[in-house]
Design a protein around this motif. Structure first.
Motif, PDB file in Angstrom:
ATOM      1  N   ASP A   1      14.092  12.481   7.297  1.00  0.00           N
ATOM      2  CA  ASP A   1      14.507  12.017   5.970  1.00  0.00           C
ATOM      3  C   ASP A   1      13.637  10.873   5.441  1.00  0.00           C
ATOM      4  O   ASP A   1      13.871  10.367   4.346  1.00  0.00           O
ATOM      5  N   ALA A   2      12.605  10.503   6.181  1.00  0.00           N
ATOM      6  CA  ALA A   2      11.716   9.421   5.747  1.00  0.00           C
ATOM      7  C   ALA A   2      10.956   9.802   4.486  1.00  0.00           C
ATOM      8  O   ALA A   2      10.532  10.948   4.319  1.00  0.00           O
ATOM      9  N   THR A   3      10.773   8.827   3.618  1.00  0.00           N
ATOM     10  CA  THR A   3       9.832   8.961   2.507  1.00  0.00           C
ATOM     11  C   THR A   3       8.611   8.080   2.759  1.00  0.00           C
ATOM     12  O   THR A   3       7.570   8.271   2.147  1.00  0.00           O
ATOM     13  N   VAL A   4       8.770   7.133   3.702  1.00  0.00           N
ATOM     14  CA  VAL A   4       7.680   6.257   4.129  1.00  0.00           C
ATOM     15  C   VAL A   4       7.789   6.080   5.644  1.00  0.00           C
ATOM     16  O   VAL A   4       8.875   5.829   6.164  1.00  0.00           O
ATOM     17  N   VAL A   5       6.658   6.213   6.338  1.00  0.00           N
ATOM     18  CA  VAL A   5       6.592   5.970   7.783  1.00  0.00           C
ATOM     19  C   VAL A   5       5.525   4.916   8.012  1.00  0.00           C
ATOM     20  O   VAL A   5       4.405   5.036   7.501  1.00  0.00           O
ATOM     21  N   THR A   6       5.877   3.879   8.767  1.00  0.00           N
ATOM     22  CA  THR A   6       4.903   2.857   9.131  1.00  0.00           C
ATOM     23  C   THR A   6       4.727   2.873  10.636  1.00  0.00           C
ATOM     24  O   THR A   6       5.652   3.225  11.383  1.00  0.00           O
ATOM     25  N   LEU A   7       3.535   2.486  11.074  1.00  0.00           N
ATOM     26  CA  LEU A   7       3.278   2.436  12.509  1.00  0.00           C
ATOM     27  C   LEU A   7       2.123   1.510  12.837  1.00  0.00           C
ATOM     28  O   LEU A   7       1.261   1.273  12.010  1.00  0.00           O
ATOM     29  N   TYR A   8       2.183   1.004  14.041  1.00  0.00           N
ATOM     30  CA  TYR A   8       1.103   0.217  14.629  1.00  0.00           C
ATOM     31  C   TYR A   8       1.053   0.650  16.079  1.00  0.00           C
ATOM     32  O   TYR A   8       1.614   0.014  16.963  1.00  0.00           O
TER      33      TYR A   8
ATOM     34  N   LEU B   1       0.821  -1.204   0.000  1.00  0.00           N
ATOM     35  CA  LEU B   1       0.000   0.000   0.000  1.00  0.00           C
ATOM     36  C   LEU B   1       0.862   1.264   0.000  1.00  0.00           C
ATOM     37  O   LEU B   1       0.495   2.276  -0.600  1.00  0.00           O
ATOM     38  N   ALA B   2       2.027   1.200   0.633  1.00  0.00           N
ATOM     39  CA  ALA B   2       2.947   2.343   0.671  1.00  0.00           C
ATOM     40  C   ALA B   2       3.578   2.618  -0.687  1.00  0.00           C
ATOM     41  O   ALA B   2       4.119   3.700  -0.911  1.00  0.00           O
ATOM     42  N   GLY B   3       3.525   1.649  -1.576  1.00  0.00           N
ATOM     43  CA  GLY B   3       4.117   1.830  -2.902  1.00  0.00           C
ATOM     44  C   GLY B   3       5.626   1.990  -2.832  1.00  0.00           C
ATOM     45  O   GLY B   3       6.199   2.862  -3.482  1.00  0.00           O
ATOM     46  N   ILE B   4       6.278   1.121  -2.064  1.00  0.00           N
ATOM     47  CA  ILE B   4       7.732   1.192  -1.897  1.00  0.00           C
ATOM     48  C   ILE B   4       8.420   1.151  -3.254  1.00  0.00           C
ATOM     49  O   ILE B   4       8.082   0.346  -4.115  1.00  0.00           O
ATOM     50  N   ARG B   5       9.397   2.042  -3.419  1.00  0.00           N
ATOM     51  CA  ARG B   5      10.164   2.085  -4.664  1.00  0.00           C
ATOM     52  C   ARG B   5      11.629   2.358  -4.346  1.00  0.00           C
ATOM     53  O   ARG B   5      11.972   2.779  -3.235  1.00  0.00           O
TER      54      ARG B   5
ATOM     55  N   HIS C   1      -4.343   1.716   6.920  1.00  0.00           N
ATOM     56  CA  HIS C   1      -4.673   3.076   6.486  1.00  0.00           C
ATOM     57  C   HIS C   1      -3.458   3.685   5.791  1.00  0.00           C
ATOM     58  O   HIS C   1      -2.326   3.445   6.202  1.00  0.00           O
ATOM     59  N   PHE C   2      -3.735   4.540   4.784  1.00  0.00           N
ATOM     60  CA  PHE C   2      -2.661   5.195   4.023  1.00  0.00           C
ATOM     61  C   PHE C   2      -2.958   6.683   3.882  1.00  0.00           C
ATOM     62  O   PHE C   2      -4.066   7.077   3.523  1.00  0.00           O
TER      63      PHE C   2
END
Length: 177
Positions: A116-123, A45-49, A170-171
């Motif tokens: 510097d994050a381009t993606v942050v994940t959390l629970y 879902l984050a579309g990691i690239r 969620h995104f």
């Protein structure tokens, strides 16, 4: 009965001292690992690239940063307040062969630098997500992607929401300023 009460008092006092030593006012999170299939859905879902930099806030055993590094070859950092979980995550990264791409830090999420994050994940719990939201908005660049397992961000509606097997992902994207 007195012995039980005394033991409880000593346990509570030692917990209070440990919290004070780590500068915790409360214990906000109990570690519950994200199931591996949900980790995969979060990363999808984050579309990691290529070139992404992922931070997992409340990283626990490190499974999200490790999976991101292993599957996509990106740099990833896990941040957790629990020293034992950080050690476990480091061991897990070594065993997965991604120590060169992944690092883990024992830090308070509210004091940590992850600009510097381009993606942050959390629970995290809903209240923590809400408390963290102003920091995310203020410090992350527009376009940074945020993915949360299970819990939303209050009145900030997700751009995407995936429900599967009783789990919700969620995104959001940090909006332009």
């Amino acid at each position: 009965m007195r012995r039980i009460a005394c033991t409880f008092f000593l346990l509570a006092a030692s917990l209070g001292a440990a919290q004070a030593q780590q500068n915790w006012s409360t214990v906000d999170v109990v570690y519950v690992p994200t199931p591996y299939d949900v980790v995969d859905e979060m990363l999808r879902l984050a579309g990691i690239r290529k070139g992404d930099v992922l931070y997992d806030l409340g990283s626990g055993d490190g499974r999200i940063p490790i999976a991101a590094a292993k599957k996509f070859g990106i740099r990833a950092t896990g941040i957790d307040i629990d020293a034992e979980l950080v050690r476990q995550a480091e061991d897990n990264a070594k065993n997965a062969g991604v120590s060169g791409l992944v690092q883990f830090r024992q830090e308070d999420l509210f004091k940590a630098d992850f600009r510097d994050a381009t993606v942050v994940t959390l629970y995290l719990q809903p209240l923590l997500n809400l408390k963290l939201r102003p920091k995310l908005w203020a410090e992350l660049k527009p376009g940074t992607r945020i993915v949360s397992h299970q819990f939303d961000m209050g009145d900030w509606p997700p751009e995407k929401k995936l429900e599967r097997g009783g789990r919700t992902v969620h995104f959001w994207t940090i909006p332009p300023r």
